[in-house]
Design an enzyme around this catalytic site. Structure first.
Site, PDB file in Angstrom:
ATOM      1  N   GLU A  46       0.828  -1.207   0.000  1.00  0.00           N
ATOM      2  CA  GLU A  46       0.000   0.000   0.000  1.00  0.00           C
ATOM      3  C   GLU A  46       0.865   1.262   0.000  1.00  0.00           C
ATOM      4  OE1 GLU A  46      -3.076   0.394  -0.643  1.00  0.00           O
ATOM      5  OE2 GLU A  46      -3.538  -1.730  -0.686  1.00  0.00           O
ATOM      6  N   TYR A 127      -7.141   6.642   3.368  1.00  0.00           N
ATOM      7  CA  TYR A 127      -7.165   5.608   2.328  1.00  0.00           C
ATOM      8  C   TYR A 127      -6.307   4.399   2.745  1.00  0.00           C
ATOM      9  CZ  TYR A 127      -5.430   2.979  -1.544  1.00  0.00           C
ATOM     10  OH  TYR A 127      -5.049   1.929  -2.311  1.00  0.00           O
ATOM     11  N   ASP A 145     -10.278   5.655  -3.223  1.00  0.00           N
ATOM     12  CA  ASP A 145      -9.174   6.315  -3.934  1.00  0.00           C
ATOM     13  C   ASP A 145      -9.719   6.827  -5.269  1.00  0.00           C
ATOM     14  OD1 ASP A 145      -9.512   4.041  -5.444  1.00  0.00           O
ATOM     15  OD2 ASP A 145      -7.396   3.481  -5.481  1.00  0.00           O
TER      16      ASP A 145
END
Ligand code: SF4
Length: 350
Positions: A46, A127, A145
């Site tokens: 991520e 996020y 996102d």
């Protein structure tokens, strides 16, 4: 108009989940952080995938987890080695934050299991917290996102104009939350992001192949490419003059960026001419290079100049300037563009 479309989508959510999961199970991309999963691997992926293409991330991810396979190994790693491993991936603050995060996780009994816990850690925004907590721990929190914004605004035919991506994320957050699959939130979030990344393209979306086409208001109105509507970003143009200076032994003059510079702290680049050589001769310009960092467009003119006593005096006064031999150069962390440009220029001047 989009409110009623959103309500209708929410009413049909079991069918929406069913087709989306079936499509994701059959067609999701094989990625190294999906083949072998762990909270650590999800976290690294991520961080790396923020603002970077997946294809670019894959070799970096594989090298990273081979060098540091878990939070403990990363926490104990040397900062210079961490930065070097990130070289070329850009947005270097992510590397420093990931390193700091690993150190904080080690101080805990266990990593947090919820998005609310993750958001307290370095470099983790809403996020990233939602992505890690839902994928690694099944926390039923929606990831929003740019890809998810695009899919949801199209599904609901949302024609509002958003001032930027942040405003669009905020605007669709309630719908995203209403649609989350509480049983398989990680797969659901990944499926929606995957759909945006591989089918619902910004331009020319592949609607004929889309598993949720039957739910899509924008496709029904043939208006998919016009959604979402975002105001154009203001672009800033910046011109810089850089120096390419080698001493008699072939060492190259570099600047190490210190302090809290958002993009460059800890990295080395060719020094700017300002303060070192007030007047440049156009005849010494050996290259003009361009690069973009977010909305900034840089034009960097590079000048090859000789070493003079005045230059040496000025270099000695600035602790962030130093001479790097060709062997040292290979061990330093340069920004991606400067690594490439220095390589070209060294070859030319050899
Ligand atoms: Fe996107 Fe087309 Fe699918 Fe609608 S039908 S979600 S516009 S790919």
């Amino acid at each position: 108009m989009f409110r009623s479309e959103a309500e209708s989508l929410i009413e049909r959510v079991p069918d929406f989940h069913r087709v989306l999961h079936a499509w994701y199970d059959a067609y999701h991309r094989q990625l190294p952080w999906r083949e072998v999963t762990s909270p650590y691997r999800t976290t690294v992926s991520e961080f790396m995938c923020q603002q970077t293409q997946v294809d670019t991330v894959i070799p970096y991810f594989n090298r990273w987890v081979a060098a540091w396979p878990d939070f403990r190994a990363l926490a104990e790693a040397d900062e210079a080695a961490v930065m070097k491993a990130w070289e070329g991936l850009g947005y270097y603050r992510r590397a420093r934050n990931l390193h700091a995060l690993a150190r904080e996780v080690l101080l805990m009994e266990a990593p947090p299991r919820t998005a609310d816990g993750w958001i307290e850690l370095p470099g983790v925004g809403a996020y990233t917290a939602a992505a890690i907590a839902s994928i690694a721990y099944g926390d039923p929190v929606a990831v929003v996102d740019g890809n998810v914004v695009r899919v949801l605004t199209r599904l609901t035919g949302d024609t509002r104009t958003f001032k930027d991506n942040g405003a669009a994320v905020k605007a669709v957050d309630a719908l995203a939350t209403a649609l989350i699959d509480p049983v398989f939130p990680g797969d659901y979030n990944q499926a929606l992001m995957e759909l945006g990344a591989t089918v619902c393209f910004r331009k020319k979306p592949l609607c004929a192949l889309c598993p949720v086409r039957e739910f899509c208001a924008a496709d029904a109105r043939k208006s998919a490419e016009a959604i979402p509507r975002l105001l154009p970003k203001a672009v800033e143009h910046i011109a810089l003059n850089r120096l390419f200076v080698r001493d008699a032994a072939g060492a190259l003059l570099l600047r190490r960026y210190a302090g809290d510079a958002v993009t460059l702290s800890g990295l080395c680049e060719l020094p700017e001419a300002t303060d070192l050589v007030p007047l440049l001769d156009e005849a010494d310009r050996i290259a003009v290079k361009k690069r973009a960092i977010t909305t900034r467009r840089y034009t960097e003119s590079i000048y090859a100049i000789p070493v003079t006593p005045e230059l040496l005096r000025r270099v000695r006064r600035d602790k962030n300037l130093f001479w790097a031999s060709p062997a040292e150069l290979a061990t330093l962390t340069l920004s991606g563009p400067h690594r490439k440009w220095v390589g070209e220029l060294m070859e030319r001047s050899a």
